[in-house]
Design an enzyme around this catalytic site. Structure first.
Site, PDB file in Angstrom:
ATOM      1  N   ASN A  21       1.103  -1.421   5.263  1.00  0.00           N
ATOM      2  CA  ASN A  21       0.543  -0.083   5.363  1.00  0.00           C
ATOM      3  C   ASN A  21      -0.865   0.045   4.780  1.00  0.00           C
ATOM      4  OD1 ASN A  21       0.754   2.986   5.595  1.00  0.00           O
ATOM      5  ND2 ASN A  21       0.540   2.747   3.369  1.00  0.00           N
TER       6      ASN A  21
ATOM      7  N   GLY B 222       0.827  -1.199   0.000  1.00  0.00           N
ATOM      8  CA  GLY B 222       0.000   0.000   0.000  1.00  0.00           C
ATOM      9  C   GLY B 222       0.859   1.245   0.000  1.00  0.00           C
TER      10      GLY B 222
ATOM     11  N   TYR C  49     -12.836   0.909  11.042  1.00  0.00           N
ATOM     12  CA  TYR C  49     -11.433   1.283  10.884  1.00  0.00           C
ATOM     13  C   TYR C  49     -10.713   1.233  12.226  1.00  0.00           C
ATOM     14  CZ  TYR C  49      -7.389   4.342  10.003  1.00  0.00           C
ATOM     15  OH  TYR C  49      -6.119   4.875   9.924  1.00  0.00           O
ATOM     16  N   ALA C  50     -11.322   1.829  13.249  1.00  0.00           N
ATOM     17  CA  ALA C  50     -10.706   1.873  14.571  1.00  0.00           C
ATOM     18  C   ALA C  50     -10.530   0.472  15.152  1.00  0.00           C
ATOM     19  CB  ALA C  50     -11.540   2.737  15.510  1.00  0.00           C
TER      20      ALA C  50
END
Length: 280
Positions: free
Chosen positions: A120, A43, A181-182
């Site tokens: 990443n 990424g 996401y978290a």
């Protein structure tokens, strides 16, 4: 690429990239020379990943980057070429195990092996629905798990091998919104500790970086400046240094954690956020 500097013996082993200091210690002025090291950035076509790839290349490493978009990879290669560097790239969707394997094999063949793996990639699952959870868990978490596992045959053959996972301060404190996401970043940072313990017998170090809010052209916070100015300025007000972070500041931390300067550091998450997390 720069010449590989001399090696400093440590506990009977030689650390690539280290040079002799007068007292036999590692000389921090030049220890961030990555000449001869093979670094993979998953990424890495834009933002933090792109900046890390260029930073490793400037430090002398042989670098391979994968990302979904060929346009971003082409731009990365062009910018590297203008600076006299050559970065190997492979278009790949890290949500697909077969693409991960294809990239790793191509990168290892092109570079001659793998010394450093940087996980990443993110799926940016910002919406609390099934699609958001699938994107975050499949890319932010499982792509890192799969890539690390599949890279092990090469990492085990390297000297001073290491893995670096990109977490986020979002995984350290509850926030309204962006739950997928978290949660995925929190899981990834916890996985880093288990991964480090499991790979210690192989002398493979594993660490993570938890960036704070990072701004770069066409990035999340650059877009929110105009799309959601209240959120943008509200977040800015919670950063003690009074500004958003820059991708280069995450790249600097990555170079440190993947260098011999961090040779006795494993299982740790380094927060790089200008004190943002301290504000709650």
């Amino acid at each position: 690429m720069a010449n590989v500097p001399g090696n400093v013996p440590t506990n009977g082993r030689h650390l690539p990239g280290a040079i002799s200091a007068p007292d036999g210690a590692i000389d921090g002025r030049r220890v961030l020379d990555f000449s001869g090291r093979r670094v993979l950035v998953a990424g890495g076509s834009k933002g933090i990943g792109r900046c890390m790839a260029l930073a490793f290349a400037r430090a002398g490493a042989h670098v391979s980057v994968c990302a979904r978009g060929e346009a971003g990879l082409a731009a990365l290669r062009a910018d590297a070429s203008l600076a006299g560097m050559d970065i190997h790239t492979v278009p790949a969707d890290l949500g697909k195990p077969e693409d991960i394997q294809r990239w790793l094999e191509a990168a290892a063949n092109a570079l001659g092996g793998i010394d450093v793996l940087v996980n990443n990639a993110t799926g940016y699952g910002m919406v609390d629905d099934d699609a958001g959870w699938e994107a975050s868990l499949n890319v932010d978490l499982m792509a890192a798990v799969r890539t690390s596992r599949l890279a092990l045959p090469w990492l085990r053959q390297a000297t001073d091998a290491c893995i670096l996972n990109l977490g986020s301060i979002a995984g350290m404190q509850p926030r309204p919104g962006a739950a997928p996401y978290a949660a995925a970043k929190a899981a990834l940072m916890h996985y880093t500790t288990s991964q480090a313990l499991g790979l210690a017998p192989d002398r493979i170090r594993v660490n993570a970086i938890a960036p704070g809010s990072i701004e770069f052209p066409d990035g999340l916070w650059d877009r929110r400046r105009t799309e959601d100015p209240a959120l943008y300025h509200g977040t800015l007000a919670k950063i003690p240094f009074g500004r958003f972070g820059a991708p280069e500041e995450i790249a600097d931390a990555a170079l440190f954690l993947c260098s011999p300067l961090a040779r006795w550091v494993t299982g740790q998450t380094l927060v790089v956020d200008g004190g943002q997390v301290l504000m709650g």
